[in-house]
Design an enzyme around this catalytic site. Structure first.
Site, PDB file in Angstrom:
ATOM      1  N   ASP A  96     -19.604  46.011 -14.910  1.00  0.00           N
ATOM      2  CA  ASP A  96     -21.019  46.296 -14.628  1.00  0.00           C
ATOM      3  C   ASP A  96     -21.775  44.986 -14.512  1.00  0.00           C
ATOM      4  OD1 ASP A  96     -23.657  47.533 -14.518  1.00  0.00           O
ATOM      5  OD2 ASP A  96     -22.752  49.274 -15.466  1.00  0.00           O
TER       6      ASP A  96
ATOM      7  N   TYR B  16     -35.020  56.738  -3.575  1.00  0.00           N
ATOM      8  CA  TYR B  16     -34.508  57.222  -2.285  1.00  0.00           C
ATOM      9  C   TYR B  16     -35.463  56.904  -1.135  1.00  0.00           C
ATOM     10  CZ  TYR B  16     -31.576  60.092  -5.427  1.00  0.00           C
ATOM     11  OH  TYR B  16     -30.750  60.536  -6.429  1.00  0.00           O
TER      12      TYR B  16
ATOM     13  N   TYR C 186     -29.512  59.853   0.624  1.00  0.00           N
ATOM     14  CA  TYR C 186     -28.686  59.728  -0.580  1.00  0.00           C
ATOM     15  C   TYR C 186     -27.579  60.782  -0.544  1.00  0.00           C
ATOM     16  CZ  TYR C 186     -27.528  60.648  -5.523  1.00  0.00           C
ATOM     17  OH  TYR C 186     -26.876  60.887  -6.702  1.00  0.00           O
TER      18      TYR C 186
ATOM     19  N   ASN D  83     -27.573  67.408 -13.200  1.00  0.00           N
ATOM     20  CA  ASN D  83     -28.592  66.989 -14.175  1.00  0.00           C
ATOM     21  C   ASN D  83     -28.052  66.810 -15.602  1.00  0.00           C
ATOM     22  OD1 ASN D  83     -30.198  68.362 -11.802  1.00  0.00           O
ATOM     23  ND2 ASN D  83     -31.609  66.977 -12.848  1.00  0.00           N
TER      24      ASN D  83
HETATM   25  N1  UDP Z   1     -40.518  65.498 -11.836  1.00  0.00           N
HETATM   26  C1  UDP Z   1     -41.802  65.832 -12.331  1.00  0.00           C
HETATM   27  N2  UDP Z   1     -42.467  64.911 -13.077  1.00  0.00           N
HETATM   28  C2  UDP Z   1     -41.946  63.699 -13.414  1.00  0.00           C
HETATM   29  C3  UDP Z   1     -40.644  63.365 -12.936  1.00  0.00           C
HETATM   30  C4  UDP Z   1     -39.960  64.308 -12.150  1.00  0.00           C
HETATM   31  O1  UDP Z   1     -42.332  66.928 -12.063  1.00  0.00           O
HETATM   32  O2  UDP Z   1     -42.627  62.935 -14.132  1.00  0.00           O
HETATM   33  C5  UDP Z   1     -39.744  66.527 -11.071  1.00  0.00           C
HETATM   34  C6  UDP Z   1     -39.154  66.086  -9.723  1.00  0.00           C
HETATM   35  O3  UDP Z   1     -40.108  66.225  -8.677  1.00  0.00           O
HETATM   36  C7  UDP Z   1     -37.998  67.060  -9.584  1.00  0.00           C
HETATM   37  C8  UDP Z   1     -37.513  67.262 -11.018  1.00  0.00           C
HETATM   38  O4  UDP Z   1     -38.599  66.842 -11.842  1.00  0.00           O
HETATM   39  O5  UDP Z   1     -38.481  68.311  -9.113  1.00  0.00           O
HETATM   40  C9  UDP Z   1     -36.253  66.506 -11.403  1.00  0.00           C
HETATM   41  O6  UDP Z   1     -36.377  65.173 -11.047  1.00  0.00           O
HETATM   42  P1  UDP Z   1     -35.359  64.020 -11.443  1.00  0.00           P
HETATM   43  O7  UDP Z   1     -35.997  62.715 -11.065  1.00  0.00           O
HETATM   44  O8  UDP Z   1     -34.913  64.143 -12.851  1.00  0.00           O
HETATM   45  O9  UDP Z   1     -34.069  64.170 -10.511  1.00  0.00           O
HETATM   46  P2  UDP Z   1     -33.491  65.272  -9.491  1.00  0.00           P
HETATM   47  O10 UDP Z   1     -33.047  66.429 -10.309  1.00  0.00           O
HETATM   48  O11 UDP Z   1     -34.587  65.642  -8.516  1.00  0.00           O
HETATM   49  O12 UDP Z   1     -32.383  64.560  -8.818  1.00  0.00           O
END
Ligand code: UDP
Length: 386
Positions: A46, A102, A182, A211
């Site tokens: 890393d 992204y 992505y 997730n």
């Molecule tokens: N999101 C949100 N508030 C935040 C950060 C993320 O509402 O402060 C939402 C984002 O728009 C998405 C979801 O949370 O709908 C999950 O986002 P994340 O960045 O964890 O990654 P993803 O699952 O989209 O790859």
């Protein structure tokens, strides 16, 4: 760990693993598991080592001779092939996988997820080495259900949203919505690995994480990462809770996600490592279909759990709405819903996720509070004093 056997009752021989991206969130948990519970060796590659420094120092640790850190950027370092040759198995975790990147760093996103992964695949294939490659659930893109009318009863039918490795289509949005760049880069590297398997006999396993969350995920802005940085939702909401500010719901917080505890997911990866005959040639969803919530529900649950673990009452307005354009900038798009089908991993590895969303949030937010509350207090009092 003498006497440990695989799922078919055969003794597990200690192996050497070249882990690229070992210093990240998933890598740190995987290194921990391998050091604590197995006899395998890790060549940890890393550019950062902060998240695994507790495993590297001091030299008196039980496993000191089983983990070696190599500060290497795989983009431009000729030592990479040598490390892959020294190992029995390579695990590639290195990639940009944060939605805020992204649409703001689209080239880095495509390069890190496709171009930089190419030599890793090539060296594994040419040297007859096994590869476990980390992909993403994002390769599925949008669900078929997302295209049905809002009030269609079919939206409730799992056939329109459950994501299956071998049958679901991969549905991406337009080019200017760069989340799909992505997804597309990840999909193409999956296809390339599959083709190396088909034409040149590469032994591979592809992991599609849904997730994965837990301690050490991403960073807390202004504490162990840039103050203007936007991590993924767990760290964003943790940061808001620690600072006693409202949690920001992007576009109403209506998107749905299934969250899995990192420790459950790591169990699945260890099964893949130790059962090559069952894992080779497969693509595995790794997620927890029982932990589905909307982002709004996640915010509400995190607020409740944080109150419990910190002993602080929640603030009067716990959430506010923001538009995705305001939060992420132009060109953001979201995934609507992600439920993993578990048939294949269950059949091949007998694995199932265990931890409920409440329990995983409780242990994760306890960690966040213990690790960051004091630092945040100090940072905030400095800002006020200035
Ligand atoms: N999101 C949100 N508030 C935040 C950060 C993320 O509402 O402060 C939402 C984002 O728009 C998405 C979801 O949370 O709908 C999950 O986002 P994340 O960045 O964890 O990654 P993803 O699952 O989209 O790859």
């Amino acid at each position: 760990m003498a006497g440990k056997v695989d799922l078919d009752g055969n003794a597990i021989k200690p192996i050497t693993i070249c882990m690229i991206g070992a210093g990240g969130f998933i890598g740190s948990h995987l290194c921990e598991k391998l050091m604590h519970e197995t006899s395998h060796k890790v060549l940890a590659v890393d550019v950062y080592s902060d998240k695994i420094k507790h495993l590297l120092e001091p030299a008196t640790l039980d496993w000191a001779d089983r983990i070696q850190f190599h500060r290497i950027n795989i983009k431009n370092d000729s030592r990479l092939e040598g490390l892959i040759k020294m190992a029995d198995l390579t695990i590639n975790l290195a990639a940009i996988c944060t939605p805020a990147d992204y649409n703001t760093r689209p080239l880095d996103t495509i390069y890190s997820n496709f171009i930089d992964a190419l030599p890793v695949v090539k060296y594994c294939s040419e040297n007859g080495k096994r590869l476990i490659h980390f992909s993403t659930c994002e390769v599925y893109g949008k669900t078929i259900g997302a295209f049905l009318p809002k009030d269609s009863p079919l939206r409730k039918d799992p056939a329109y949203y459950v994501l299956k490795e071998d049958t679901s289509p991969c549905i991406f949005g337009s080019i200017e919505k760069q989340r799909w760049s992505y997804a597309c880069a990840k999909q193409l590297i999956e296809r390339l690995i599959y083709a190396e398997g088909a034409e040149n006999g590469l032994e591979f396993t592809i992991v599609r994480p849904f997730n994965w969350i837990g301690p050490r995920m991403d960073f807390i802005p202004g504490i162990d990462g840039p103050s203007e940085g936007v991590p993924r939702v767990l760290a964003c909401f943790s940061n808001n809770l620690l600072r006693r500010e409202p949690l920001k719901l992007v576009d109403g917080g209506e998107s749905q996600r299934t969250f899995i505890y990192i420790k459950d997911a790591i169990e699945a990866v260890l099964l893949m490592i130790e059962n090559p005959a069952r894992a080779n040639g497969h693509i595995f969803n790794v997620g927890n279909p029982n932990n589905e919530v909307t982002v709004r529900q996640l915010a509400e649950m995190m607020t409740q759990v944080y109150s419990k673990v910190s002993g602080e009452s929640s603030i009067e307005t716990p959430t506010i709405d923001v538009s995705s354009k305001e939060f992420y900038g132009e060109g953001y798009d979201d995934s609507d819903k992600r439920i993993p089908d578990m048939t294949i991993i269950n059949k091949q590895l007998g694995w199932n996720p265990k931890t409920s969303l409440w329990d995983l949030l409780e242990s994760t937010l306890t960690y966040q509070h213990r690790t960051y509350a004091e630092a945040i207090k100090q940072a905030m009092s400095k800002t006020t004093a200035n």
